[in-house]
Design an enzyme around this catalytic site. Structure first.
Site, PDB file in Angstrom:
ATOM      1  N   HIS A 189     -11.030  -5.254 -10.084  1.00 22.67           N
ATOM      2  CA  HIS A 189     -10.264  -4.834 -11.241  1.00 22.67           C
ATOM      3  C   HIS A 189      -9.787  -6.057 -12.017  1.00 22.67           C
ATOM      4  O   HIS A 189      -9.943  -7.196 -11.570  1.00 22.67           O
ATOM      5  CB  HIS A 189      -9.078  -3.974 -10.806  1.00 22.67           C
ATOM      6  CG  HIS A 189      -9.485  -2.626 -10.297  1.00 22.67           C
ATOM      7  ND1 HIS A 189      -9.576  -2.343  -8.956  1.00 22.67           N
ATOM      8  CD2 HIS A 189      -9.832  -1.481 -10.943  1.00 22.67           C
ATOM      9  CE1 HIS A 189      -9.959  -1.080  -8.795  1.00 22.67           C
ATOM     10  NE2 HIS A 189     -10.124  -0.543  -9.986  1.00 22.67           N
ATOM     11  N   SER A 223      -5.475   8.137  -8.810  1.00 27.32           N
ATOM     12  CA  SER A 223      -5.483   7.011  -9.741  1.00 27.32           C
ATOM     13  C   SER A 223      -5.079   7.508 -11.117  1.00 27.32           C
ATOM     14  O   SER A 223      -5.329   8.670 -11.475  1.00 27.32           O
ATOM     15  CB  SER A 223      -6.882   6.403  -9.798  1.00 27.32           C
ATOM     16  OG  SER A 223      -7.018   5.559 -10.921  1.00 27.32           O
ATOM     17  N   SER A 224      -4.497   6.627 -11.903  1.00 23.74           N
ATOM     18  CA  SER A 224      -4.079   7.028 -13.253  1.00 23.74           C
ATOM     19  C   SER A 224      -5.265   7.274 -14.173  1.00 23.74           C
ATOM     20  O   SER A 224      -5.091   7.810 -15.271  1.00 23.74           O
ATOM     21  CB  SER A 224      -3.169   5.957 -13.863  1.00 23.74           C
ATOM     22  OG  SER A 224      -3.827   4.701 -13.895  1.00 23.74           O
ATOM     23  N   CYS A 225      -6.500   6.940 -13.743  1.00 26.82           N
ATOM     24  CA  CYS A 225      -7.669   7.199 -14.576  1.00 26.82           C
ATOM     25  C   CYS A 225      -7.999   8.693 -14.653  1.00 26.82           C
ATOM     26  O   CYS A 225      -8.899   9.085 -15.387  1.00 26.82           O
ATOM     27  CB  CYS A 225      -8.874   6.423 -14.080  1.00 26.82           C
ATOM     28  SG  CYS A 225      -9.568   7.032 -12.538  1.00 26.82           S
ATOM     29  N   TYR A 256     -15.546   8.677 -11.118  1.00 26.80           N
ATOM     30  CA  TYR A 256     -14.469   8.413 -10.152  1.00 26.80           C
ATOM     31  C   TYR A 256     -13.265   9.304 -10.448  1.00 26.80           C
ATOM     32  O   TYR A 256     -12.654   9.880  -9.531  1.00 26.80           O
ATOM     33  CB  TYR A 256     -14.067   6.940 -10.235  1.00 26.80           C
ATOM     34  CG  TYR A 256     -12.904   6.556  -9.363  1.00 26.80           C
ATOM     35  CD1 TYR A 256     -13.076   6.349  -8.000  1.00 26.80           C
ATOM     36  CD2 TYR A 256     -11.629   6.374  -9.900  1.00 26.80           C
ATOM     37  CE1 TYR A 256     -12.011   5.980  -7.189  1.00 26.80           C
ATOM     38  CE2 TYR A 256     -10.559   6.005  -9.106  1.00 26.80           C
ATOM     39  CZ  TYR A 256     -10.751   5.804  -7.751  1.00 26.80           C
ATOM     40  OH  TYR A 256      -9.695   5.448  -6.954  1.00 26.80           O
ATOM     41  N   LYS A 279     -11.229  12.220  -8.106  1.00 28.39           N
ATOM     42  CA  LYS A 279      -9.795  12.205  -7.828  1.00 28.39           C
ATOM     43  C   LYS A 279      -9.103  13.477  -8.330  1.00 28.39           C
ATOM     44  O   LYS A 279      -8.189  13.993  -7.693  1.00 28.39           O
ATOM     45  CB  LYS A 279      -9.148  10.958  -8.445  1.00 28.39           C
ATOM     46  CG  LYS A 279      -9.527   9.674  -7.721  1.00 28.39           C
ATOM     47  CD  LYS A 279      -9.107   9.729  -6.261  1.00 28.39           C
ATOM     48  CE  LYS A 279      -9.428   8.479  -5.506  1.00 28.39           C
ATOM     49  NZ  LYS A 279      -9.017   8.552  -4.078  1.00 28.39           N
TER      50      LYS A 279
END
Length: 324
Positions: free
Chosen positions: A191, A119-121, A148, A152
């Site tokens: 989301h 994920s881009s987070c 989270y 990742k």
């Protein structure tokens, strides 16, 4: 492998066994649809009730029996700002166990080509925009979803470690914010885009005059239709190899205010749009640099307004069965 020992990506064998972990989720179901469209005839998927990926023994037994040649790891515990902020232990623990179990079992049982989805987070909250892959681990994470994100990041590190230690041509892809058929439309666990679709659709049907959204509406976000994401995954498996994760996005973004207006228009809501500025905004901007993906020969094809329209249609057609 080529003669000099360097892996050269090529077309995957459409008849070989291909396991999609998380094939019922937003991303996994899109990947499954795309693989079927692309002619893959030996797809394998297990629901969470059939195979608990947090159960290490069960995962190893599954790989020993099924022996897939290819794997996409799209299974994960996911949620929006509220869910991530409320249950950080769940997001960290569950995702770490899923990843370690699947990646260890895949390595032990000879999986040839594997793509790990993150994920881009994973990138720092204040990373330079647009965010390049080398921004990883250069600053502090957004605190509302740091647990989270750490899980990742651990997955990316495990892919890189497997490449170094075992020489396997496994790769990682980091999508931007995804949306589309199969999304979670829960009022509390979804989301931003599916949450807006549900909120405005209900408001349009009930005649509500004012819809209030969280935050100021000023943060900028990038959105990628999940069918585009699925296309990018197969393209990377067949055309990219390297230790760095690859950003997957559109290369453009909108403000949350603009997004809300698009959704309101798509569902036919004509009332007032208000903002509760006491609620958190999250990261101020998150736009991915997709140069590496473009160099690999892929770009998105579904525009945001078209994608929202398609998603609204799907949501309405499946309103009785959507995740909520």
């Amino acid at each position: 492998m080529s003669e000099d020992g360097v892996f050269e990506p090529t077309a995957l064998d459409r008849s070989s066994k291909f396991y999609v972990a998380g094939h019922r989720g937003l991303v996994g179901s899109a990947i499954w649809r795309n693989l079927e469209t692309e002619g893959f005839t030996n797809l394998v998927g297990k629901t969470s009730s059939e195979l608990d990926l947090k159960d290490r023994d069960a995962v190893f037994a599954f790989f020993a029996e099924s022996k897939p040649r290819y794997v996409v790891l799209a299974a994960a515990k996911v949620g929006g700002i509220l869910a991530n902020n409320t249950y950080p232990v769940d997001f960290l623990s569950d995702n770490l166990r899923i990843q370690v179990n699947v990646l260890d079992a895949a390595r032990e049982h000879g999986v040839e080509r594997l793509l790990f989805l993150g994920s881009s987070c994973i990138y720092p909250k204040f990373a330079e925009q647009p965010i390049r892959e080398d921004s990883l681990l250069t600053g502090h994470l957004e605190p509302t979803n740091d647990a989270y994100a750490i899980a990742k990041i651990a997955g990316i590190m495990q892919i890189q470690a497997i490449r170094r230690q075992y020489g396997l041509p496994w790769i990682s892809a980091m999508p931007t914010n995804l949306y589309g058929p199969g999304d979670n439309f829960s009022p509390t666990g979804s989301h931003v885009l599916p949450a807006l679709i549900r909120r405005y659709d209900e408001a349009a049907k009930s005649g509500t005059q004012v819809v209030t959204n969280w935050g100021t509406g000023s943060p900028r976000r990038e959105f990628l239709h999940v069918d585009d994401m699925a296309s990018a995954c197969l393209h990377l498996l067949e055309n990219y190899d390297g230790p760095s994760q690859v950003n997957v996005g559109t290369g453009s973004d909108v403000t949350i205010r603009e997004l809300a207006s698009m959704v309101a228009s798509a569902v036919g809501y004509t009332g007032e749009i208000a903002w509760d500025t006491t609620k958190p905004d999250g990261t101020p901007r998150k736009l991915l640099d997709v140069s590496k993906l473009a160099d690999a020969g892929w770009s998105a094809s579904i525009g945001l307004e078209e994608g929202i329209r398609r998603t609204v249609e799907w949501f309405r057609e499946n309103s009785l069965s959507v995740r909520s």
